[in-house]
Design an enzyme around this catalytic site. Sequence first.
Site, PDB file in Angstrom:
ATOM      1  N   LYS A  38       0.844  -1.206   0.000  1.00 35.66           N
ATOM      2  CA  LYS A  38       0.000   0.000   0.000  1.00 35.66           C
ATOM      3  C   LYS A  38       0.875   1.251   0.000  1.00 35.66           C
ATOM      4  O   LYS A  38       2.078   1.173   0.281  1.00 35.66           O
ATOM      5  CB  LYS A  38      -0.901  -0.025   1.237  1.00 35.66           C
ATOM      6  CG  LYS A  38      -0.125  -0.072   2.551  1.00 35.66           C
ATOM      7  CD  LYS A  38      -1.059  -0.313   3.738  1.00 35.66           C
ATOM      8  CE  LYS A  38      -0.280  -0.333   5.040  1.00 35.66           C
ATOM      9  NZ  LYS A  38      -1.140  -0.629   6.195  1.00 35.66           N
ATOM     10  N   TYR A 265      13.424  31.221   2.403  1.00 39.98           N
ATOM     11  CA  TYR A 265      12.166  31.883   2.779  1.00 39.98           C
ATOM     12  C   TYR A 265      12.208  32.275   4.245  1.00 39.98           C
ATOM     13  O   TYR A 265      12.591  31.476   5.107  1.00 39.98           O
ATOM     14  CB  TYR A 265      10.988  30.932   2.555  1.00 39.98           C
ATOM     15  CG  TYR A 265      10.638  30.740   1.096  1.00 39.98           C
ATOM     16  CD1 TYR A 265      10.280  31.817   0.305  1.00 39.98           C
ATOM     17  CD2 TYR A 265      10.658  29.473   0.535  1.00 39.98           C
ATOM     18  CE1 TYR A 265       9.947  31.630  -1.031  1.00 39.98           C
ATOM     19  CE2 TYR A 265      10.328  29.277  -0.793  1.00 39.98           C
ATOM     20  CZ  TYR A 265       9.973  30.370  -1.577  1.00 39.98           C
ATOM     21  OH  TYR A 265       9.652  30.187  -2.882  1.00 39.98           O
TER      22      TYR A 265
HETATM   23  C1  LIG Z   1      -0.348  -1.544   6.829  1.00 40.81           C
HETATM   24  C2  LIG Z   1      -0.890  -2.801   7.377  1.00 40.81           C
HETATM   25  C3  LIG Z   1      -0.046  -3.912   7.554  1.00 40.81           C
HETATM   26  C4  LIG Z   1       1.454  -3.839   7.398  1.00 40.81           C
HETATM   27  O1  LIG Z   1       1.966  -3.206   8.539  1.00 40.81           O
HETATM   28  P1  LIG Z   1       3.531  -3.111   8.850  1.00 40.81           P
HETATM   29  O2  LIG Z   1       3.575  -2.745  10.278  1.00 40.81           O
HETATM   30  O3  LIG Z   1       4.085  -2.057   7.970  1.00 40.81           O
HETATM   31  O4  LIG Z   1       4.120  -4.447   8.570  1.00 40.81           O
HETATM   32  C5  LIG Z   1      -0.636  -5.094   7.959  1.00 40.81           C
HETATM   33  N1  LIG Z   1      -1.961  -5.184   8.185  1.00 40.81           N
HETATM   34  C6  LIG Z   1      -2.794  -4.128   8.054  1.00 40.81           C
HETATM   35  C7  LIG Z   1      -4.246  -4.310   8.325  1.00 40.81           C
HETATM   36  C8  LIG Z   1      -2.280  -2.903   7.653  1.00 40.81           C
HETATM   37  O5  LIG Z   1      -3.125  -1.857   7.538  1.00 40.81           O
END
Ligand SMILES: *Cc1c(COP(=O)(O)O)cnc(C)c1O
Length: 374
Positions: A38, A265
């Site tokens: 993601k 800035y």
């Molecule tokens: C983002 C997410 C993960 C992965 O999490 P990490 O801590 O980055 O390994 C796993 N399960 C869910 C439901 C998530 O939203």
Amino acid sequence: MYQKGRAWIELDIDNLAYNIRQFRKILSPKCAIMPAVKANAYGHGAVLIAKALQDLEIKDFCVASVNEAVELRKAGILGQILILGYTSPNQFSDLVKYNLTQTVVDYPYAKLLNDFGQVIFVHIGIDTGMHRLGERSENIKEVYKMWEFDNLKITGVYSHLCMSDGASDAERDITLKQIEEFNMVINFLHRKGIHHFKTHIQGSYGVLNYPALKFDYARLGIALYGVLSSPKDRIISNTKLKPVLSLKARIACVKQLHKGEALGYGLTYKAGKEMQIATVSVGYADGIPRELSNKGFVLINGQKAAIVGRVCMDQLMVDVTDIKGVSCGDETIFIGKSGNSEIMAADLADSINTISNEILSQLGSRLGRVSIKK
Ligand SMILES: *Cc1c(COP(=O)(O)O)cnc(C)c1O
């Protein structure tokens, strides 16, 4: 292939493969890795990373949104793609069209999905204590009733841990309670004669701190990229991981700043002496946090150069007074190795009171992404 231009990300695919091997060693043999790709694979580049992982025999993936899933399908990712977050009913047709697996966020949502009228693959989310998504674990009858929905093809049941990074006894107790709640739901379903579904509860810290759990998938995100969320995190398994991502940008020009002059800035940095300043071609629109203004540093030829003045949208300035021979076109390192020095994403994040997950996932679309394989 993308040419290294003004600012770019280098992805060390050998390190990604190394991390996969480490996790395969500590996970139970029946537990498959389902990488979390993601947020553009935590800024690394979702398509690049997912394809590299597919080459490493990884089949299934999870993402946060339907659009992220569609991007992977269009790029030729073939396995199961689980959407961990909410999908709006006006996009249910994409779930079918692209053969995606949707999380059931609660009982009413299961009904909504079923009412769409076409078969949809789902994993049921169980809320075991985080109180974000998922049907509450005590509503076990509602969970069981989801099997009555003709259009839902339920292939998995999962939960999410909210304290798995905690090392204290109290934090471990909370995690163990979540696991117990989850097992209770699974066992109830088994007693009702429902067996053919996959189970998963661990993210990165769930694996690093509870490696012996025997579920079907591990949803590895941050740790797969070889990064801890915070440098203070202590993990139970002494798994060594290697960072996949380096962040680099080029120097646009080097100039003098005379004693008493200020720069950037708001003219927030004032020279107390004669200085050499390098202007670097990367800014907050690329994901460099503005909080690093007058605070962060970069590496040039293995030496530290402090960020001076405010980080701008497309540029920032660094102090190169004490670094010899710096010139236009030289590389600066924001995350990664330079000579004997290294900036770790977790340290950078910690210096501005956030976690590496946030820093990495903010890395912008304007950065080129180059994979390096030795
Ligand atoms: C983002 C997410 C993960 C992965 O999490 P990490 O801590 O980055 O390994 C796993 N399960 C869910 C439901 C998530 O939203």
